[in-house]
Design a protein around this motif. Structure first.
Motif, PDB file in Angstrom:
ATOM      1  N   LEU A  64      -9.231 158.415 102.088  1.00 31.06           N
ATOM      2  CA  LEU A  64      -9.113 159.853 102.850  1.00 31.06           C
ATOM      3  C   LEU A  64      -7.665 159.815 103.700  1.00 31.06           C
ATOM      4  N   ARG A  65      -6.990 159.297 103.096  1.00 27.40           N
ATOM      5  CA  ARG A  65      -5.508 159.418 104.060  1.00 27.40           C
ATOM      6  C   ARG A  65      -4.823 160.165 102.313  1.00 27.40           C
ATOM      7  N   VAL A  66      -3.568 160.398 103.039  1.00 28.06           N
ATOM      8  CA  VAL A  66      -2.512 161.237 102.349  1.00 28.06           C
ATOM      9  C   VAL A  66      -1.781 159.536 101.283  1.00 28.06           C
ATOM     10  N   GLY A  67      -1.431 159.878 100.241  1.00 23.80           N
ATOM     11  CA  GLY A  67      -1.083 158.808  99.484  1.00 23.80           C
ATOM     12  C   GLY A  67       0.064 158.010 100.361  1.00 23.80           C
ATOM     13  N   ARG A  68       0.228 157.143 100.413  1.00 26.57           N
ATOM     14  CA  ARG A  68       1.370 155.761 101.082  1.00 26.57           C
ATOM     15  C   ARG A  68       2.248 156.232 100.356  1.00 26.57           C
ATOM     16  N   LEU A 126       8.330 148.786 105.654  1.00 25.02           N
ATOM     17  CA  LEU A 126       8.051 149.782 104.890  1.00 25.02           C
ATOM     18  C   LEU A 126       7.547 149.974 103.268  1.00 25.02           C
ATOM     19  N   ASP A 127       7.973 148.006 102.416  1.00 28.80           N
ATOM     20  CA  ASP A 127       7.951 147.723 101.564  1.00 28.80           C
ATOM     21  C   ASP A 127       6.277 147.669 101.077  1.00 28.80           C
ATOM     22  N   GLN A 128       6.112 147.145 102.624  1.00 25.79           N
ATOM     23  CA  GLN A 128       4.042 146.348 102.956  1.00 25.79           C
ATOM     24  C   GLN A 128       3.435 147.429 102.889  1.00 25.79           C
ATOM     25  N   LEU A 129       4.131 148.449 103.681  1.00 26.13           N
ATOM     26  CA  LEU A 129       2.979 149.477 103.893  1.00 26.13           C
ATOM     27  C   LEU A 129       2.855 150.899 102.566  1.00 26.13           C
ATOM     28  N   GLU A 130       3.348 150.175 102.166  1.00 29.76           N
ATOM     29  CA  GLU A 130       3.090 151.029 100.579  1.00 29.76           C
ATOM     30  C   GLU A 130       2.387 150.208  99.238  1.00 29.76           C
ATOM     31  N   GLN A 131       1.913 149.209  99.522  1.00 28.72           N
ATOM     32  CA  GLN A 131       0.427 148.911  98.989  1.00 28.72           C
ATOM     33  C   GLN A 131      -0.151 149.000  99.871  1.00 28.72           C
ATOM     34  N   PRO A 132      -1.298 148.595  98.793  1.00 29.11           N
ATOM     35  CA  PRO A 132      -2.856 148.776  99.021  1.00 29.11           C
ATOM     36  C   PRO A 132      -3.244 147.962 100.141  1.00 29.11           C
ATOM     37  N   GLY A 133      -3.915 147.924 100.810  1.00 27.20           N
ATOM     38  CA  GLY A 133      -4.214 146.669 102.085  1.00 27.20           C
ATOM     39  C   GLY A 133      -3.231 146.818 103.176  1.00 27.20           C
ATOM     40  N   THR A 134      -2.580 147.256 103.628  1.00 28.68           N
ATOM     41  CA  THR A 134      -1.260 146.924 104.761  1.00 28.68           C
ATOM     42  C   THR A 134      -1.832 148.154 105.821  1.00 28.68           C
ATOM     43  N   ARG A 191       4.203 168.899 104.495  1.00 26.10           N
ATOM     44  CA  ARG A 191       4.418 169.080 103.439  1.00 26.10           C
ATOM     45  C   ARG A 191       3.178 168.162 102.714  1.00 26.10           C
ATOM     46  N   LEU A 192       2.874 167.192 103.213  1.00 27.61           N
ATOM     47  CA  LEU A 192       1.809 165.854 102.828  1.00 27.61           C
ATOM     48  C   LEU A 192       0.825 166.155 103.947  1.00 27.61           C
ATOM     49  N   GLU A 193       0.674 166.721 104.691  1.00 30.34           N
ATOM     50  CA  GLU A 193      -0.313 167.071 105.918  1.00 30.34           C
ATOM     51  C   GLU A 193      -0.874 168.276 105.427  1.00 30.34           C
ATOM     52  N   ILE A 194      -0.453 169.124 104.632  1.00 31.75           N
ATOM     53  CA  ILE A 194      -1.343 170.311 104.249  1.00 31.75           C
ATOM     54  C   ILE A 194      -2.631 170.131 104.083  1.00 31.75           C
ATOM     55  N   PRO A 195      -2.947 169.148 102.798  1.00 29.79           N
ATOM     56  CA  PRO A 195      -4.506 169.373 103.317  1.00 29.79           C
ATOM     57  C   PRO A 195      -5.688 168.580 104.193  1.00 29.79           C
ATOM     58  N   VAL A 196      -4.472 167.867 104.935  1.00 29.95           N
ATOM     59  CA  VAL A 196      -5.652 167.899 106.390  1.00 29.95           C
ATOM     60  C   VAL A 196      -5.667 169.216 107.554  1.00 29.95           C
ATOM     61  N   LEU A 233      -3.013 160.033 107.748  1.00 31.45           N
ATOM     62  CA  LEU A 233      -1.726 159.300 107.425  1.00 31.45           C
ATOM     63  C   LEU A 233      -1.474 157.979 106.850  1.00 31.45           C
ATOM     64  N   LEU A 234      -1.908 157.504 107.643  1.00 38.50           N
ATOM     65  CA  LEU A 234      -1.834 156.164 108.559  1.00 38.50           C
ATOM     66  C   LEU A 234      -2.881 154.761 108.576  1.00 38.50           C
ATOM     67  N   PRO A 235      -2.815 153.900 107.784  1.00 37.81           N
ATOM     68  CA  PRO A 235      -4.058 153.633 107.628  1.00 37.81           C
ATOM     69  C   PRO A 235      -4.452 152.617 108.891  1.00 37.81           C
TER      70      PRO A 235
END
Length: 545
Positions: free
Chosen positions: A52-56, A80-88, A244-249, A346-348
């Motif tokens: 449901l969120r934009v791509g990490r 930021l490295d951690q945020l890029e990973q699923p589960g953070t 630009r990332l927020e366009i779909p939202v 945008l954010l988890p």
């Protein structure tokens, strides 16, 4: 540094019920922040709803660029490295980009975000990173262009940056001149007393200003300087790349706008029915979106099937609005009711740190989250502090003043007057009262007798008596002024207590800027804040410096 919990009512029943009796507000909020099960349930939902969120990766790419420019710390890069990973997951909170970072509550919000993220990571055994949402899309320049410090002559002094801000222009779009930056630096330099920290502070500010174009950039650099080492990721909500990332939202918010409006209005009706005041304006036919037209940020409404502003500078069909969105996403932004939806798109977001007023208006959004198949995150009260300096504590002890006495202005003023009366060895107040009673006691019968001689003498006698009483009161006032002057030192102690703790009749954290305290105690004071144990309830605490 001693820390004591002392009550300070927020004036927001919803915010207080969120922590003290969640059952009262469970229909408005998704999770009980004081319940450990809420944290694991929210994390489980985040894992299931990543789609449901934009791509990490795309989001982190944008955040890397912004933080590399304004907040280039290794700890931020690691997060930021951690945020890029699923589960953070993320703990987020935000504020407008105020001058010199604005009031102390902004600093306390950042500290709360950092501590809550660390606490959640330990609790859930999962990476949780702190994010500060800079509300650069906001356009109310008068809210952010000033700050306050307590001057050496006990004046609550406003420093305001001189700038011809275009009405309605987002703060992050408004460029400031070198003269504007230097003007406020000069005012700050004059107001701050000489200490071992002053020159370094002014150098820090001037560096942040000369390398910044906008107030948001200067804000980011200062926040990064103090909190980057804790890994606090900064996000400017007005960043074009983010749009630009927020366009779909935004697309969803436009196509399903009627559903969102219905959800907000239903929540507003329920809150009013239960006796709660609304902290945000849920309007009928409100689109709850802004559109920037010719440099002005215009709130949109729906009228006869079209989207327009109140003055109809912009009138667009839904299809035309969607076309503008894809061609110029930077022209779109959220209001207070759609911003929570954008944040979670945008954010988890595991939890969001909010002030009491923000918690109250978030109560209008749970239905809107549901309409978009989302869930409201855990709402975490911002930690609240009052700084009580050592000399201030000595003054309070000297005059037997407690926290309860100072926070109630009427009680405090009564204590002040009682102390001053105690310095009156002549008991002037009582003696003037006695004189007035004695004078009227002798004069009123005479006036009555004079009326028997001639009716007009009664009116003249009454007027004459009132003039004499006015003169007695005048002398009484002058005597009190003299008494105050002879006890000026003690009264200044009372003034300093009140102006330090409740300037302008408000809690200290809502008025004064951090530079005043950094100038007295140095930057280590911020690090001391960061190690104060996290309190999920956000209850007010006094820090004895």
């Amino acid at each position: 540094m001693n820390i004591v919990q002392e009550p300070l009512p927020t004036g927001q029943p919803l915010a207080e019920a969120l922590i003290q009796d969640f059952s009262q507000v469970s229909h408005l909020y998704q999770y009980n922040p004081a319940d450990d099960n809420s944290w694991s349930e929210r994390l489980k939902w985040l894992d299931q709803s990543d789609r449901l969120r934009v791509g990490r990766k795309e989001l982190v790419t944008q955040l890397r660029e912004f933080n590399l420019k304004h907040n280039p710390h290794e700890a931020v890069t690691r997060h930021l490295d951690q945020l890029e990973q699923p589960g953070t997951a993320v703990i987020v909170g935000g504020q407008q980009s105020g001058l010199f970072t604005g009031p102390l509550l902004v600093i306390y919000k950042a500290v709360t975000i950092i501590k809550a993220a660390k606490e959640a990571a330990l609790k859930l055994n999962r990476p949780v990173v702190p994010v500060f949402w800079i509300a650069g899309e906001d356009h109310d320049w008068d809210e952010v262009n000033h700050t306050y410090v307590l001057s050496q002559d006990l004046q609550v002094t406003r420093i305001r940056i001189a700038h011809e801000h275009e009405q309605g222009l987002p703060v992050s779009w408004s460029e400031l001149s070198a003269e504007s930056w230097e003007q406020v630096a000069g005012e700050l330099e004059q107001l701050l007393p000489e200490t071992e920290f002053k020159s370094g502070l002014l150098e820090l500010y001037r560096h942040s200003a000369t390398s910044s174009v906008t107030l948001s950039e200067s804000f980011a650099k200062l926040m990064g300087h103090w909190f980057g080492k804790y890994g606090l990721i900064l996000l400017d909500s007005a960043a074009t790349e983010l749009r630009r990332l927020e366009i779909p939202v935004f697309e969803t918010m436009i196509t399903r706008n009627d559903e969102l409006e219905e959800a907000y209005l239903e929540a507003a009706h329920d809150m009013l029915r239960l006796g709660h005041s609304l902290q945000a304006d849920a309007r009928e036919n409100g689109a709850n979106l802004f559109y920037i037209h010719e440099g002005e940020r215009l709130l949109l409404f729906k009228q006869e099937g079209k989207f327009c502003d109140r003055k109809e500078k912009v009138v667009l069909t839904k299809q035309e609005l969607l076309e503008r969105l894809h061609d110029h996403p930077e022209r779109f932004s959220n209001n207070v009711l759609t911003r929570p939806l954008m944040q979670d798109s945008l954010l988890p977001v595991l939890g969001t740190v909010l002030g009491a007023g923000e918690i109250a208006y978030w109560g209008l959004t749970r239905g809107a989250f549901r309409r978009l198949d989302m869930q409201m995150p855990i709402l975490l009260p911002r930690e609240s502090f009052t700084l009580l300096e050592g000399t201030l504590q000595k003054h309070m002890d000297k005059y037997s003043l407690r926290w309860e006495d100072v926070k109630d202005r009427e009680v405090f003023q009564a204590k002040r007057e009682t102390w001053l009366s105690g310095q009156d060895a002549l008991h002037l107040s009582e003696r003037f009262d006695e004189i007035k009673v004695a004078f009227t006691g002798m004069y009123d019968p005479l006036i009555e007798q004079l009326g028997g001689i001639q009716a007009g003498l009664t009116k003249l006698g009454n007027a004459n008596r009132d003039k004499i009483i006015d003169q007695i009161d005048y002398l009484r006032g002058k005597a009190k002024d003299a008494l105050e002057k002879s006890n000026e030192a003690g009264l200044r102690h009372f003034d300093r207590i009140e102006l330090s703790l409740f300037p302008l009749g408000k809690p200290q954290e809502r008025v004064y800027n951090i530079f005043y305290y950094l100038n007295r105690y140095g930057a280590d004071w911020i690090d001391d804040l960061a190690v104060i144990p996290y309190d999920v309830t956000g209850k007010h605490r006094i820090i004895y410096l």
